[in-house]
Every structure is written in structure tokens, then in C-alpha cells.
Design a protein around this motif. Sequence first.
Motif, mmCIF file in Angstrom:
data_model
loop_
_atom_site.group_PDB
_atom_site.id
_atom_site.type_symbol
_atom_site.label_atom_id
_atom_site.label_comp_id
_atom_site.label_asym_id
_atom_site.label_seq_id
_atom_site.Cartn_x
_atom_site.Cartn_y
_atom_site.Cartn_z
ATOM 1 N N GLY A 1 5.843 9.024 80.644
ATOM 2 C CA GLY A 1 7.066 8.713 81.377
ATOM 3 C C GLY A 1 8.257 9.473 80.827
ATOM 4 N N ALA A 2 9.303 8.739 80.423
ATOM 5 C CA ALA A 2 10.526 9.373 79.908
ATOM 6 C C ALA A 2 10.463 9.635 78.399
ATOM 7 N N ARG A 3 9.348 9.240 77.742
ATOM 8 C CA ARG A 3 9.246 9.430 76.286
ATOM 9 C C ARG A 3 9.023 10.896 75.927
ATOM 10 N N GLN A 4 9.519 11.283 74.779
ATOM 11 C CA GLN A 4 9.288 12.632 74.271
ATOM 12 C C GLN A 4 7.899 12.699 73.630
ATOM 13 N N PHE A 5 7.331 13.918 73.574
ATOM 14 C CA PHE A 5 5.995 14.067 72.995
ATOM 15 C C PHE A 5 5.825 15.477 72.442
ATOM 16 N N THR A 6 4.818 15.615 71.592
ATOM 17 C CA THR A 6 4.462 16.923 71.035
ATOM 18 C C THR A 6 3.073 17.302 71.534
ATOM 19 N N ILE A 7 2.652 18.515 71.247
ATOM 20 C CA ILE A 7 1.302 18.933 71.629
ATOM 21 C C ILE A 7 0.265 18.056 70.937
ATOM 22 N N LYS A 8 0.553 17.674 69.690
ATOM 23 C CA LYS A 8 -0.371 16.802 68.959
ATOM 24 C C LYS A 8 -0.490 15.442 69.650
ATOM 25 N N ASP A 9 0.633 14.920 70.148
ATOM 26 C CA ASP A 9 0.607 13.644 70.886
ATOM 27 C C ASP A 9 -0.301 13.751 72.107
ATOM 28 N N LEU A 10 -0.199 14.882 72.818
ATOM 29 C CA LEU A 10 -1.030 15.084 74.006
ATOM 30 C C LEU A 10 -2.508 15.180 73.628
ATOM 31 N N GLU A 11 -2.798 15.911 72.561
ATOM 32 C CA GLU A 11 -4.193 16.046 72.124
ATOM 33 C C GLU A 11 -4.785 14.680 71.794
ATOM 34 N N ASN A 12 -4.016 13.862 71.064
ATOM 35 C CA ASN A 12 -4.486 12.517 70.700
ATOM 36 C C ASN A 12 -4.703 11.650 71.939
ATOM 37 N N PHE A 13 -3.779 11.756 72.895
ATOM 38 C CA PHE A 13 -3.874 10.959 74.124
ATOM 39 C C PHE A 13 -5.156 11.277 74.883
ATOM 40 N N PHE A 14 -5.403 12.556 75.153
ATOM 41 C CA PHE A 14 -6.582 12.939 75.929
ATOM 42 C C PHE A 14 -7.875 12.608 75.181
ATOM 43 N N GLU A 15 -7.874 12.835 73.877
ATOM 44 C CA GLU A 15 -9.073 12.579 73.071
ATOM 45 C C GLU A 15 -9.404 11.086 73.040
ATOM 46 N N GLU A 16 -8.395 10.248 72.801
ATOM 47 C CA GLU A 16 -8.625 8.801 72.715
ATOM 48 C C GLU A 16 -9.042 8.213 74.057
#
Length: 593
Positions: free
Chosen positions: A36-51
Motif C-alpha cells: 500500500g502506502a508503506r515504503q519498502f526496499t528490494i530486500k523487503d520485496l524478496e522476503n515478501f515473495f519468498e514467504e
Amino acid sequence: MWGITMKNDKASEFSLLKKLPPWARRKYFLVKLEFGARQFTIKDLENFFEERFKQTGNEEFLIKNVGELVAVLSRAGLIKERSDPYDSRRKIYQLVFPEFKAENLNDVLFFLFDHLRVSLNVHDSEKLLLTMLFYKTMSDRWHAFINEHKNSGIHEHEIYLSANEQVLRLYDPENKELLTWKSVVSSKQNINETLAHAFERIAELNLDRGLGGLTHIVNIIYQLDPQKLTQIIEILDLYDLSFYHPKEIGRFYRDFLDTTASFGGKYQGEFLTSRSLRTLLSRLLHIKNNSVVLDPAIGTGSLLIEIALHSSSPGRLLLLGVDTKNWAVTLAAMNALVSGIPNYTFKIGDSLLGTPVEDLLEKFGLTKADYVVVDPPWNLVVSGEVAAVGKNLPYLLDRDNLPSWRSADWLWVQLAAFYSKIKAAVVLHPGALSRSGAEKEIRKTLLSMDIIEAVIQLPQKLLQWTSISPIILVINKEKPKVLHRKVLMINVTEGIEEISRRLIQLKQETIDQIVSTYTSYKEIEGFSRIVSLEELAENDYNLSPQLYVFKRESSKIDTRKLLSALKELLEEDEKLSKEAIVLAEKILEAENR
């Protein structure tokens, strides 16, 4: 490929989505749903998709290179980036369009509407777009259901059948054929024929859900050039509508109906209850949970659906509707489904016969609904079939006085009163409140039954198809003691805002005041008054609020002018007095001679 462009292209999410390859588009919606409106990093995205892949086993969460996704979204202008203040080598990202708002689809749909009107008339353009939006929404929800359950260990065929019942029947088990948007788009066959076939089969598979009218769209599809139809599909295909909340999509659906009704003339306007009126009626009825609500002239379904959505638990209501037009029933059904309303049954029939309503109620073991709401066509000439039944119509409360067959207004009122257990609301032409003859006698009968609770007169130009001021007549079988042998009259003349030269809407504070006055039975000078049955009888049972509620004209007094006038009067009086004295002295002098 697109061949068409939109105004303000750079500012819309729609134009930016066009730049994405299909694989990135789906991933974009997943990221949007998560962050949503939260900020994120590439690492955050990697963790999200992996989990998420570990949790669900769903392949849509598989991604080889998150950095590539970020680069694609960044080039398209869908994410913005800045350097991390604590680590200049690291980037922090944020979505440009963080919320799933149906307003983002407004530009798209109205652009397509204008685009279609070059080839089709207004009604056909509206029908096709509403159907395509419905089809895309329900298909996306169907596939979302499949994705959610496909790793549950249940056989794929069984999951398809479950999705058919939980969402919509978009899988034909007899022919083992998928009829979803995705399957139609990926077909190598002629797009017009493929889409027409899908709608025909969906209509057959979902007759019990009121979707038989989808066959009306087939002829419209064949009128369109394949290239133009492909363009519409490609544009709507940019969005995964399963991510949008049903209430949001439903509201957008009804907003589009409201706007396009203004293009459609009188018939289209009569087909639809205006937004202000829907909001007001929803709050006046204040439906209780586990209730049955009936609309015997359902039209687009917007009134009934918004009344349900205004309740605390829409899913715990049963909505019933009848209309003479097949397309109206289908449009109302599509409206309910995209809005996430599961418990409804709409059917074709002439409610004024009574039997279609009774057959519908009987299907659920009922003889009456808890609530009835109806915004019928005004001064409707009844059908020959209704006229032939005459005094044997099952819902008549006054069998000795049949209204003129040239106006069904008081048939609708009696129908609503008869088939409601708790409360009913009917939108009427103001003339219905004062006409003489049989209609006057019917008003007298209903007043003697003491079931008319309130009559509310609304301002002119509230409806899209006429400037005449509408009336809401409220029937209450549980009428409070304070209104025993009395009726609450409300006359609304102020508190409006102009939408256009020919159309207004009620301000929110005006709706609040009407509802507050109605629920508290408050008398406010110039706005509301409780009128006794005796006074109504003295006025020939005229129920027009403006006869009983009006503002007294108060003129400002100019003190200076008043003092000046008084001074002149006093001076004139003094002058006349002196003249009278002189005259009296002359008379006295003459007598003394």
C-alpha cells in the motif's frame, strides 16, 4: 497496438499500466496489496515473495529477479525511489498509486464509453461496458478463488465446481470448458464469436442468479468491429479487479449507471433511483439484520442494494426483486454480484398482478417481506392483464375503490403496504397525494387503518428525468403511539446543492435533518409538523406536506421608515384636529347669532 489514447495520459494509473508486460502487471498488484502506502526496499520485496510462496505454494509468488521487477515498475512510473538516509547505497521505494480505489477506473470506463458511442447507441454502449466490467470482475474473483485453493489437495475439478458456487458459474462441467475472461482472451478464435459464446453459456448456467439477460449482449458484440472489441478487452485486462473490495467496485458500478443515465433520456432516468434518494431511503428504513427486503420494481437494483449495504450485515439479508424487463433483472443481478451481495433472487414478472410477488415469496416459505421499498414509474398505465383481474388483485386494501388504470400510483402503495410486515417506502408523484375520486377514498382507507406514518416532500430537480418534486410515503405497521391517528409531514425546500442547471442533490446535513426529524417525530416550524386525522379529513384527505407545512413570511421592519410614518400620521392627526376645532368654533359662532 492500442490505437487510441486518453486525455491526461501521464497522470493516470491506467496509462502507466499499459507499459507493463503481463507478468509484471500481476506482480505489481500483489505488491500494491501487501505494501500500500508503506515504503519498502528490494530486500523487503524478496522476503515478501519468498514467504508467501512458502505459505501458499502459489506460483504467482515465484519470481526470479525482484530487481528486474523494481526496474520495470520504476521505468513505467508506478514507483518512486529515494536514497536511504542511513545508507546511500540502498534505495527506498514507494508506490505512486498506493490504494485500490475504484475512482482510478473512472477515466478508463468513461473513455471507453465515449469511444464506443462512435459505433453504438448510448444504451448499447452502457449495456456492453457494464457487462464487460461485471465479467472481468467476476472472472478475476473466480481465478483468485482457484489460486487460493489449488494447493489444498482437492482435485482441480472439485475446486472449479466450488468456485462456481462461491463466485459464479464460469466453468461448464458438462463440456469441461472454462468460460472466464482469461480463457476468452487467450483464445485464438474470432474474438466476437468467442465472447458471444461465453456470454450465452454463462447466461444458461446462471439462470437462477438472474443472468438470463446476458444473451441481449450477444447482438451488441456482433455489431462491433473485432479490432474495437479487442481494444476494450486489452484495456480492461490491465486491471486485476479481484484486488478491489466488492463495496468499492459496486459503488463505482452504480456511479457509472448514475452518470450514463443522464445520456439516456426519460426512460433511462425512470429506470434508476437518484443517489440522494437512495441514501435517504436507506437511512429512513434502517433495515434490521436477518430481514427480507422486497423491491417489486427493481430497475437497476441500485436502490435495493444500497439499502442492504447501509445495514450492519448485508450478507444476513435476503433481497427479492421483480421487474417486467429481462435486462433490468440481469442488470440488478450483476449490480448485486459485483457489490458482494450473495443472498438475492430477482425474477421477471408484472408485480401489479400480485402473483409474481407471491410466487417469489412462496419460494422461501413466506407470504410477506419484512420491508418493501419501491420507486415505480409514475402514472404508469397498467397492463390489460392487470386491468382484467380488477377487484380480485390479491393485495388491494380497498376493493370498493379501484384507481384509474391510467395511473398505477395507488396500486403500488397498496401492494407495498400489503406485502410488508414492518415497514414500506414508496416514491410517488406529488399529484397522487391530492387527486380526487377513487384515489381520495383509498387514502381515506389507509389513513383509517392508521398505517401511514410519514409523507416527505422533496425539492424539484432531484430526479434526472423530471423537474417535478418527488414524494416519499412511509408505511409503518409498527407505528409509534405518538403518531396514533396522526401523520408526520415533512416539507424540504432548502439544503440542496446544484449538480447542473437541471439537477440538484440533497446536502448531507439535509439528509441528516430529515432522518433525525423522522426518527424523533420532531415538529420544526417551516419544516415538519404532525397532522391529525381530523385535520386531514377536513382537507379532503389531501396528503400534500406543503398544505400543512410552510414558512411564515417574516418581513424586516425598517424602524426609521416606521417612525417617519408615525410622525406623518401624528402631524396629519394634529392638522385634522386643528381644522376640526376651527370648524366647531365657526358652527358655535353661527348658532349664537
